[in-house]
Design a protein around this motif. Structure first.
Motif, mmCIF file in Angstrom:
data_model
loop_
_atom_site.group_PDB
_atom_site.id
_atom_site.type_symbol
_atom_site.label_atom_id
_atom_site.label_comp_id
_atom_site.label_asym_id
_atom_site.label_seq_id
_atom_site.Cartn_x
_atom_site.Cartn_y
_atom_site.Cartn_z
ATOM 1 N N VAL A 77 0.856 -6.509 -7.009
ATOM 2 C CA VAL A 77 -0.318 -6.505 -6.138
ATOM 3 C C VAL A 77 -1.155 -7.764 -6.368
ATOM 4 O O VAL A 77 -1.641 -8.385 -5.413
ATOM 5 N N VAL A 78 -1.302 -8.156 -7.638
ATOM 6 C CA VAL A 78 -2.098 -9.357 -7.927
ATOM 7 C C VAL A 78 -1.428 -10.600 -7.349
ATOM 8 O O VAL A 78 -2.092 -11.484 -6.774
ATOM 9 N N VAL A 79 -0.089 -10.671 -7.470
ATOM 10 C CA VAL A 79 0.635 -11.814 -6.906
ATOM 11 C C VAL A 79 0.442 -11.860 -5.392
ATOM 12 O O VAL A 79 0.217 -12.925 -4.795
ATOM 13 N N CYS A 80 0.539 -10.670 -4.768
ATOM 14 C CA CYS A 80 0.322 -10.563 -3.322
ATOM 15 C C CYS A 80 -1.073 -11.058 -2.951
ATOM 16 O O CYS A 80 -1.247 -11.823 -1.987
ATOM 17 N N MET A 121 -4.955 -4.391 -0.867
ATOM 18 C CA MET A 121 -4.580 -4.788 -2.228
ATOM 19 C C MET A 121 -5.545 -4.186 -3.246
ATOM 20 O O MET A 121 -5.128 -3.716 -4.315
ATOM 21 N N ALA A 122 -6.843 -4.207 -2.931
ATOM 22 C CA ALA A 122 -7.835 -3.658 -3.867
ATOM 23 C C ALA A 122 -7.585 -2.167 -4.092
ATOM 24 O O ALA A 122 -7.586 -1.681 -5.232
ATOM 25 N N LEU A 123 -7.324 -1.428 -2.992
ATOM 26 C CA LEU A 123 -7.043 0.004 -3.125
ATOM 27 C C LEU A 123 -5.798 0.237 -3.975
ATOM 28 O O LEU A 123 -5.781 1.113 -4.855
ATOM 29 N N GLY A 149 0.822 -1.211 0.000
ATOM 30 C CA GLY A 149 0.000 0.000 0.000
ATOM 31 C C GLY A 149 0.851 1.254 0.000
ATOM 32 O O GLY A 149 0.505 2.253 -0.653
ATOM 33 N N THR A 150 2.000 1.220 0.705
ATOM 34 C CA THR A 150 2.912 2.358 0.690
ATOM 35 C C THR A 150 3.450 2.612 -0.716
ATOM 36 O O THR A 150 3.585 3.761 -1.148
ATOM 37 N N ALA A 151 3.762 1.528 -1.426
ATOM 38 C CA ALA A 151 4.226 1.687 -2.804
ATOM 39 C C ALA A 151 3.159 2.370 -3.653
ATOM 40 O O ALA A 151 3.460 3.259 -4.465
ATOM 41 N N ALA A 152 1.904 1.971 -3.466
ATOM 42 C CA ALA A 152 0.822 2.596 -4.226
ATOM 43 C C ALA A 152 0.698 4.074 -3.860
ATOM 44 O O ALA A 152 0.470 4.923 -4.731
ATOM 45 N N LEU A 153 0.875 4.392 -2.575
ATOM 46 C CA LEU A 153 0.844 5.795 -2.151
ATOM 47 C C LEU A 153 1.956 6.585 -2.840
ATOM 48 O O LEU A 153 1.742 7.714 -3.311
ATOM 49 N N GLY A 154 3.156 5.979 -2.920
ATOM 50 C CA GLY A 154 4.260 6.638 -3.616
ATOM 51 C C GLY A 154 3.929 6.867 -5.082
ATOM 52 O O GLY A 154 4.305 7.892 -5.658
#
Lengths: 140, 84
Positions: free
Chosen positions: B40-43, B10-12, A23-28
């Motif tokens: 993310v999908v692998v996770c 993961m969805a977000l 999630g942190t990566a997505a925030l970045g």
């Protein structure tokens, strides 16, 4: 607390920490200013997050076979992600993706259209200073 | 419960990646977003393997790790070649 309960808590904690790292990566990916900084966030945080999630899977895994599979996946991830991140960042630079003016240093020494322009660029560097240099290179 | 929260994260993240693919100013941004989306999908697959107690999904994680690396490298080469 029995041993099985401890294992369960540790495994679920690893799953949570790993998913928060992703999630942190997505925030970045949302907040960072240019593609190079985003490369940094997406490769490092996401790789670490995936590895931690897979470690959680190792702790919670029911059989020896799945533990082996997960360990191989973790090793592959640790080897391949830096290469992929490097390739993406280099491709961004070679395709002249815009550079944020905050950037001070460029080891690749682009742009690549001939030496003449490169010399002009270097002159500009001597006179103009770092900030101007970053902006000049942006659209090249 | 923890696994459900992690799947929500993961969805977000996947939504963020899709947004970056749509807006992302350069092609390299899109490649990067696709790469992160694959991670993310692998996770999420690993989380589902834990949640559903299905060890067969872990083989999928192993294969997806390899395929994701190949995807990233090929797309990066494509972007670099177009700029040259």
């Amino acid at each position: 607390m029995s041993a099985a309960a401890v294992v369960d808590v540790v495994g679920q904690g690893l799953l949570l920490v790993g998913s928060l790292l992703v999630g942190t990566a997505a925030l970045g990916l949302v907040r960072l200013p240019d593609v190079y900084a985003r490369t940094n966030a997406a490769t490092k945080a996401a790789a670490l997050g995936l590895v931690v999630v897979l470690l959680g899977g190792v702790v919670l895994a029911p059989t020896a076979g799945s533990v082996l599979t997960l360990l191989v996946a973790i090793a592959l991830q640790l080897f391949t992600v830096p290469i992929g991140g490097f390739e993406v960042a280099q491709a961004a630079r070679l395709s002249a993706a815009p550079v944020t003016p905050l950037t001070h240093h460029d080891d690749l020494g682009l742009p690549r259209e001939g030496d003449q322009r490169d010399e002009e660029q270097r002159d500009g560097e001597d006179e103009g200073g770092v900030q101007v240099d970053g902006q000049e290179r942006g659209p090249a | 419960m923890v696994v459900e929260v992690a799947l929500g994260v993961m969805a977000l993240s996947l939504g963020v990646c899709a947004w970056r693919v749509v807006v992302g100013p350069s092609d390299a941004d899109r490649v990067l977003a696709v790469d992160l989306g694959f991670v993310v999908v692998v996770c999420a697959t690993a989380l589902l393997a834990v949640r559903l107690r299905t060890p067969a999904l872990l083989d999928l994680v192993l294969v997806a790790t390899l395929v994701g690396f190949l995807t990233t490298v090929v797309l990066a080469r494509l972007v670099a070649g177009r700029g040259r």
